[in-house]
Design a protein around this motif. Structure first.
Motif, PDB file in Angstrom:
ATOM      1  N   SER A 203       0.829  -1.203   0.000  1.00  0.00           N
ATOM      2  CA  SER A 203       0.000   0.000   0.000  1.00  0.00           C
ATOM      3  C   SER A 203       0.866   1.257   0.000  1.00  0.00           C
ATOM      4  N   LYS A 204       1.919   1.236   0.823  1.00  0.00           N
ATOM      5  CA  LYS A 204       2.833   2.388   0.872  1.00  0.00           C
ATOM      6  C   LYS A 204       3.536   2.567  -0.469  1.00  0.00           C
ATOM      7  N   TYR A 205       3.895   1.455  -1.095  1.00  0.00           N
ATOM      8  CA  TYR A 205       4.545   1.541  -2.407  1.00  0.00           C
ATOM      9  C   TYR A 205       3.600   2.155  -3.430  1.00  0.00           C
ATOM     10  N   ARG A 206       2.340   1.739  -3.412  1.00  0.00           N
ATOM     11  CA  ARG A 206       1.355   2.286  -4.348  1.00  0.00           C
ATOM     12  C   ARG A 206       1.185   3.787  -4.152  1.00  0.00           C
ATOM     13  N   GLU A 207       1.123   4.208  -2.872  1.00  0.00           N
ATOM     14  CA  GLU A 207       0.966   5.632  -2.586  1.00  0.00           C
ATOM     15  C   GLU A 207       2.139   6.427  -3.131  1.00  0.00           C
ATOM     16  N   ARG A 208       3.334   5.890  -2.941  1.00  0.00           N
ATOM     17  CA  ARG A 208       4.521   6.590  -3.428  1.00  0.00           C
ATOM     18  C   ARG A 208       4.546   6.626  -4.944  1.00  0.00           C
ATOM     19  N   SER A 209       4.166   5.501  -5.572  1.00  0.00           N
ATOM     20  CA  SER A 209       4.203   5.425  -7.030  1.00  0.00           C
ATOM     21  C   SER A 209       3.172   6.330  -7.680  1.00  0.00           C
ATOM     22  N   SER A 210       2.048   6.534  -6.989  1.00  0.00           N
ATOM     23  CA  SER A 210       0.973   7.343  -7.567  1.00  0.00           C
ATOM     24  C   SER A 210       1.138   8.824  -7.285  1.00  0.00           C
ATOM     25  N   SER A 211       2.125   9.192  -6.448  1.00  0.00           N
ATOM     26  CA  SER A 211       2.347  10.605  -6.148  1.00  0.00           C
ATOM     27  C   SER A 211       2.843  11.303  -7.397  1.00  0.00           C
ATOM     28  N   PRO A 212       2.288  12.482  -7.714  1.00  0.00           N
ATOM     29  CA  PRO A 212       2.724  13.192  -8.916  1.00  0.00           C
ATOM     30  C   PRO A 212       4.177  13.621  -8.817  1.00  0.00           C
ATOM     31  N   MET A 213       4.904  13.483  -9.929  1.00  0.00           N
ATOM     32  CA  MET A 213       6.301  13.914  -9.970  1.00  0.00           C
ATOM     33  C   MET A 213       6.351  15.433 -10.035  1.00  0.00           C
ATOM     34  N   PRO A 214       7.378  16.069  -9.449  1.00  0.00           N
ATOM     35  CA  PRO A 214       7.514  17.515  -9.544  1.00  0.00           C
ATOM     36  C   PRO A 214       7.606  17.957 -10.992  1.00  0.00           C
TER      37      PRO A 214
END
Length: 298
Positions: free
Chosen positions: A112-123
């Motif tokens: 779940s934490k990995y998914r959250e990080r992966s789905s975070s928009p890139m700067p």
């Protein structure tokens, strides 16, 4: 070895795409608790380490740790292609379905934490940065631009003759090593990788040093002292380098006795260069330079 068949969750996500370094502390602790103990007639951490590709001598050295399974996971998870999907498949292959049940909840949190990080928009980057001189080169890898001379886009990576593993208390000796070996006093100039000098700040230290030791440096010099024995970073780096050259077959590790200690058991089958005895110092730097100049065995 474990099968390469993809491992998927109930939503169809391929766990083989999730790097093993995202395994959380709780998941690692549970795996260690369940796999460290010997299991009469069954399988334990040694079988899993074998599935992961570690050799006999490496597994024998892992036995020296208080928690061998935790140490195995720590080193294996830093490998570039290690994934959570592979771990699941290997546990199935050694028939430890009970362990899979035990780690199910904590593993779900890790994913779940990995998914959250992966789905975070890139700067958002300005066009000059994104498409400058290297429009077709990816710029998101954390292993690009990790040393001062690295090309930040990953086109040219800085390479070294040796990574120097040392603790801060021995920094003066390492500075002397740089002055001696990076001059032409003993033949060709050697290029050493020194954390305090060459690594860019703000990087993931363990991941970066593992990359340097495995892919950027021909060898590793280990500066032995009482302080070295108390350094978790030095302990990790030495064990990681040893895992790349089990039994010293490739002659990648060069231990240097800077202050008198009992040689760690992990290094007792590797020839140590002694700097402690005054009568040996005359030959010390020439021997070290020669050892670092030799071609690597394959």
């Amino acid at each position: 070895m474990a099968t390469n068949a993809p491992t998927q969750d109930t939503d169809g996500e391929n766990y083989d795409s999730i790097p093993a370094r995202y395994l959380g502390v709780q998941t690692r602790k549970k795996l260690a608790l369940w796999l460290n103990p010997p299991r009469v007639g069954g399988t334990n951490w040694e079988d899993l380490a074998d599935e992961m590709g570690f050799e006999y001598i490496e597994i024998e050295n892992f036995k020296l740790n208080n928690s061998p399974m935790y140490e195995v996971l720590h080193i294996w998870s830093l490998k570039e292609n290690a994934t959570i999907g592979q771990l699941i498949q290997m546990l199935k292959h050694i028939e430890r379905f009970d362990v899979l049940d035990e780690i199910q909840s904590s593993l779900a949190k890790d994913i779940s934490k990995y998914r959250e990080r992966s789905s975070s928009p890139m700067p958002v980057q300005v066009p000059e940065v994104s498409t400058g001189n290297y429009p077709n080169v990816p710029t998101t890898s954390e292993l690009h631009g990790i040393t001062l001379q690295d090309d930040p886009y990953g086109v040219d990576k800085e390479l070294f003759d040796a990574y120097v593993c040392y603790c801060k208390e021995d920094r003066d000796f390492v500075i002397q090593m740089v002055e001696k070996l990076e001059s032409s006093e003993f033949g060709r100039r050697l290029k050493l990788c020194i954390d305090d000098r060459d690594l860019l700040p703000g990087t993931a230290y363990l991941t970066v040093t593992a990359e340097l030791i495995e892919n950027r440096c021909k060898r590793m010099v280990v500066v032995l002292s009482p302080e070295f024995l108390d350094s978790p970073e030095c302990d990790f780096q030495t064990k990681y380098a040893m895992s790349l050259s089990p039994g010293a077959k490739k002659q990648r590790l060069i231990p240097v006795m800077y202050k008198q200690i009992e040689v760690p058991q992990l290094l007792r089958f590797v020839t140590v260069i002694d700097y402690v005895k005054d009568e040996l110092k005359t030959w010390f730097w020439h021997r070290l330079a020669k050892a670092l100049s030799r071609p690597i065995k394959h």
